[in-house]
Design a protein around this motif. Structure first.
Motif, PDB file in Angstrom:
ATOM      1  N   SER A 153      93.428  75.986  62.360  1.00 58.68           N
ATOM      2  CA  SER A 153      93.394  77.266  61.650  1.00 58.68           C
ATOM      3  C   SER A 153      92.925  78.374  62.580  1.00 58.68           C
ATOM      4  O   SER A 153      92.171  78.127  63.539  1.00 58.68           O
ATOM      5  CB  SER A 153      92.419  77.163  60.477  1.00 58.68           C
ATOM      6  OG  SER A 153      92.133  78.446  59.950  1.00 58.68           O
ATOM      7  N   ASN A 154      93.326  79.599  62.247  1.00 65.27           N
ATOM      8  CA  ASN A 154      92.807  80.782  62.958  1.00 65.27           C
ATOM      9  C   ASN A 154      91.282  80.822  62.878  1.00 65.27           C
ATOM     10  O   ASN A 154      90.624  81.392  63.747  1.00 65.27           O
ATOM     11  CB  ASN A 154      93.452  82.055  62.415  1.00 65.27           C
ATOM     12  CG  ASN A 154      93.012  82.404  61.007  1.00 65.27           C
ATOM     13  OD1 ASN A 154      92.069  83.179  60.823  1.00 65.27           O
ATOM     14  ND2 ASN A 154      93.664  81.848  59.996  1.00 65.27           N
ATOM     15  N   HIS A 155      90.707  80.181  61.829  1.00 68.73           N
ATOM     16  CA  HIS A 155      89.258  80.241  61.646  1.00 68.73           C
ATOM     17  C   HIS A 155      88.485  79.408  62.665  1.00 68.73           C
ATOM     18  O   HIS A 155      87.262  79.527  62.748  1.00 68.73           O
ATOM     19  CB  HIS A 155      88.901  79.864  60.207  1.00 68.73           C
ATOM     20  CG  HIS A 155      89.462  80.834  59.216  1.00 68.73           C
ATOM     21  ND1 HIS A 155      88.935  82.097  59.033  1.00 68.73           N
ATOM     22  CD2 HIS A 155      90.567  80.763  58.426  1.00 68.73           C
ATOM     23  CE1 HIS A 155      89.665  82.753  58.140  1.00 68.73           C
ATOM     24  NE2 HIS A 155      90.667  81.966  57.759  1.00 68.73           N
ATOM     25  N   ILE A 200      96.854  77.906  62.279  1.00 70.34           N
ATOM     26  CA  ILE A 200      97.649  78.551  61.230  1.00 70.34           C
ATOM     27  C   ILE A 200      96.951  79.817  60.726  1.00 70.34           C
ATOM     28  O   ILE A 200      95.725  79.850  60.583  1.00 70.34           O
ATOM     29  CB  ILE A 200      97.911  77.544  60.090  1.00 70.34           C
ATOM     30  CG1 ILE A 200      98.783  76.401  60.639  1.00 70.34           C
ATOM     31  CG2 ILE A 200      98.569  78.203  58.883  1.00 70.34           C
ATOM     32  CD1 ILE A 200      98.955  75.231  59.683  1.00 70.34           C
ATOM     33  N   GLY A 201      97.758  80.856  60.495  1.00 66.94           N
ATOM     34  CA  GLY A 201      97.235  82.115  59.958  1.00 66.94           C
ATOM     35  C   GLY A 201      97.181  82.039  58.438  1.00 66.94           C
ATOM     36  O   GLY A 201      96.484  81.203  57.875  1.00 66.94           O
ATOM     37  N   SER A 202      97.926  82.909  57.772  1.00 62.62           N
ATOM     38  CA  SER A 202      97.896  82.975  56.302  1.00 62.62           C
ATOM     39  C   SER A 202      99.216  82.443  55.769  1.00 62.62           C
ATOM     40  O   SER A 202     100.219  83.167  55.726  1.00 62.62           O
ATOM     41  CB  SER A 202      97.678  84.415  55.848  1.00 62.62           C
ATOM     42  OG  SER A 202      96.529  84.954  56.481  1.00 62.62           O
ATOM     43  N   PRO A 262      90.835  72.890  52.644  1.00 62.53           N
ATOM     44  CA  PRO A 262      91.368  74.094  53.284  1.00 62.53           C
ATOM     45  C   PRO A 262      90.537  75.355  53.059  1.00 62.53           C
ATOM     46  O   PRO A 262      90.936  76.449  53.480  1.00 62.53           O
ATOM     47  CB  PRO A 262      92.724  74.243  52.594  1.00 62.53           C
ATOM     48  CG  PRO A 262      92.469  73.747  51.196  1.00 62.53           C
ATOM     49  CD  PRO A 262      91.418  72.668  51.315  1.00 62.53           C
ATOM     50  N   TYR A 287      84.282  75.291  57.789  1.00 57.76           N
ATOM     51  CA  TYR A 287      85.708  74.930  57.809  1.00 57.76           C
ATOM     52  C   TYR A 287      86.273  75.154  59.218  1.00 57.76           C
ATOM     53  O   TYR A 287      86.945  74.287  59.789  1.00 57.76           O
ATOM     54  CB  TYR A 287      86.443  75.776  56.768  1.00 57.76           C
ATOM     55  CG  TYR A 287      87.934  75.789  56.902  1.00 57.76           C
ATOM     56  CD1 TYR A 287      88.692  74.694  56.505  1.00 57.76           C
ATOM     57  CD2 TYR A 287      88.597  76.912  57.413  1.00 57.76           C
ATOM     58  CE1 TYR A 287      90.077  74.716  56.625  1.00 57.76           C
ATOM     59  CE2 TYR A 287      89.970  76.940  57.526  1.00 57.76           C
ATOM     60  CZ  TYR A 287      90.707  75.830  57.137  1.00 57.76           C
ATOM     61  OH  TYR A 287      92.086  75.858  57.263  1.00 57.76           O
ATOM     62  N   THR A 322      87.716  78.202  53.360  1.00 59.62           N
ATOM     63  CA  THR A 322      86.802  78.779  54.355  1.00 59.62           C
ATOM     64  C   THR A 322      85.359  78.778  53.845  1.00 59.62           C
ATOM     65  O   THR A 322      84.442  79.030  54.615  1.00 59.62           O
ATOM     66  CB  THR A 322      87.209  80.220  54.721  1.00 59.62           C
ATOM     67  OG1 THR A 322      87.311  80.973  53.521  1.00 59.62           O
ATOM     68  CG2 THR A 322      88.532  80.252  55.464  1.00 59.62           C
ATOM     69  N   ARG A 339      95.516  92.302  55.581  1.00 51.71           N
ATOM     70  CA  ARG A 339      95.303  91.468  56.779  1.00 51.71           C
ATOM     71  C   ARG A 339      96.507  90.564  57.040  1.00 51.71           C
ATOM     72  O   ARG A 339      96.928  90.354  58.170  1.00 51.71           O
ATOM     73  CB  ARG A 339      94.043  90.622  56.605  1.00 51.71           C
ATOM     74  CG  ARG A 339      93.853  89.572  57.696  1.00 51.71           C
ATOM     75  CD  ARG A 339      92.528  88.827  57.535  1.00 51.71           C
ATOM     76  NE  ARG A 339      92.374  87.808  58.532  1.00 51.71           N
ATOM     77  CZ  ARG A 339      92.639  86.508  58.351  1.00 51.71           C
ATOM     78  NH1 ARG A 339      93.074  86.080  57.172  1.00 51.71           N
ATOM     79  NH2 ARG A 339      92.473  85.646  59.325  1.00 51.71           N
TER      80      ARG A 339
HETATM   81  C1  15L Z   1      93.065  79.199  56.469  1.00 52.72           C
HETATM   82  O1  15L Z   1      92.994  78.389  57.390  1.00 52.72           O
HETATM   83  C2  15L Z   1      92.665  78.799  55.080  1.00 52.72           C
HETATM   84  O2  15L Z   1      93.011  77.461  54.767  1.00 52.72           O
HETATM   85  C3  15L Z   1      93.219  79.731  54.032  1.00 52.72           C
HETATM   86  O3  15L Z   1      92.483  79.525  52.850  1.00 52.72           O
HETATM   87  C4  15L Z   1      93.155  81.208  54.473  1.00 52.72           C
HETATM   88  O4  15L Z   1      91.791  81.598  54.618  1.00 52.72           O
HETATM   89  C5  15L Z   1      93.876  81.378  55.798  1.00 52.72           C
HETATM   90  O5  15L Z   1      93.327  80.503  56.770  1.00 52.72           O
HETATM   91  C6  15L Z   1      93.792  82.828  56.318  1.00 52.72           C
HETATM   92  O6  15L Z   1      93.139  83.089  57.329  1.00 52.72           O
HETATM   93  O7  15L Z   1      94.410  83.680  55.668  1.00 52.72           O
END
Ligand code: 15L
Length: 253
Positions: free
Chosen positions: A107-109, A159-161, A70, A132, A72, A170
């Protein structure tokens, strides 16, 4: 109907396996480590092991796939095994076992290198901010493929935080509360019309910038708002990378 949760011992997995049974879900857990407790239906094993996955998928109707690295700042070697190979193995084992539905923790990332905008669409094009994020975009692509090619019902959650409470400024915009995570998983596991969906996994945050409508269309009605935890957290400066990019300061790492 039986639902398999991969990564069941992690933060989100623990939240889901504790709460989903209250909403009527029968669960099997899978993780590399044993989940302590009595009477738990579980398979201890790695998602890169097809044999362990085949055992885990027996009699399963739906999968919530959370397992993976998980972080980043995860290295290529780490995402290659846990996220790239592992996610393929999970989708393929699900297909071979006739599983109808997969909920994938993206993830949002996956779109983190997108300049922040108001009400960013859930299907914002892929612009990963990390390896990631690349691995999560790949998982979304796999989901799309299994939906189109095999008719699997697939929901990808950007998913965000996910935290018990927003840890920083943030997260006042990107927070996903544990309660809303449960509501989101429940909606995706039960939505009758799901074919393929990409939704933001965030709460109904007053300062939110992610479009919640695609989630609502699936029956996800978030109840929590990070604003109630705002006291003591700073207001984000627009020049701050946490404000400028969907993925926040990860773009700089
Ligand atoms: C995620 O997808 C990560 O797993 C977590 O570590 C945080 O970085 C989260 O996003 C986020 O954007 O807050």
């Amino acid at each position: 109907m039986l639902t398999l949760i991969t990564g069941a011992a992690g933060h989100i997995g623990t939240c889901l396996h504790q709460e989903l049974p209250r909403l009527g879900h029968r669960l099997r857990l899978m993780d590399r480590v044993r989940v302590e407790g009595t009477g738990i239906d579980q398979v201890v094993g790695d998602i890169t092991d097809p044999g362990a996955l085949a055992r885990a998928m027996e009699g399963v109707h739906a999968v919530v796939h959370l397992a993976g690295d998980p972080s980043t700042s995860a290295s290529f070697e780490s995402v290659l095994g846990a996220n790239i190979e592992g996610t393929y193995r999970v989708f393929e084992a699900a297909r071979l076992a006739g599983v109808e539905r997969v909920v994938f923790a993206s993830s949002n990332h996956a779109a983190g290198f997108t300049p922040r905008q108001e009400s960013a669409p859930a299907d914002t094009p892929v612009r990963p901010d990390s390896l990631y994020g690349v691995s999560k975009a790949y998982g979304e692509a796999l989901g799309r493929y299994y939906a189109d090619r095999y008719g699997m019902r697939v929901a990808c959650l950007r998913i965000g935080s996910f935290e018990p409470r927003p840890p920083d400024a943030r997260a006042l915009s990107t927070w996903l509360s544990p309660g809303d995570m449960v509501r989101l998983a429940h909606a995706c596991l039960t939505a009758p019309d799901l074919t393929y969906a990409l939704v933001w996994g965030v709460s109904a945050n007053t300062r939110g910038w992610l479009d919640l409508e695609p989630g609502r269309a699936l029956g996800y009605h978030p109840r929590d708002d990070a604003e109630v935890h705002a006291a003591g957290l700073p207001v984000l400066d627009p020049a701050d990378p946490d404000h400028a990019w969907l993925g926040g300061r990860t773009v700089e790492s």
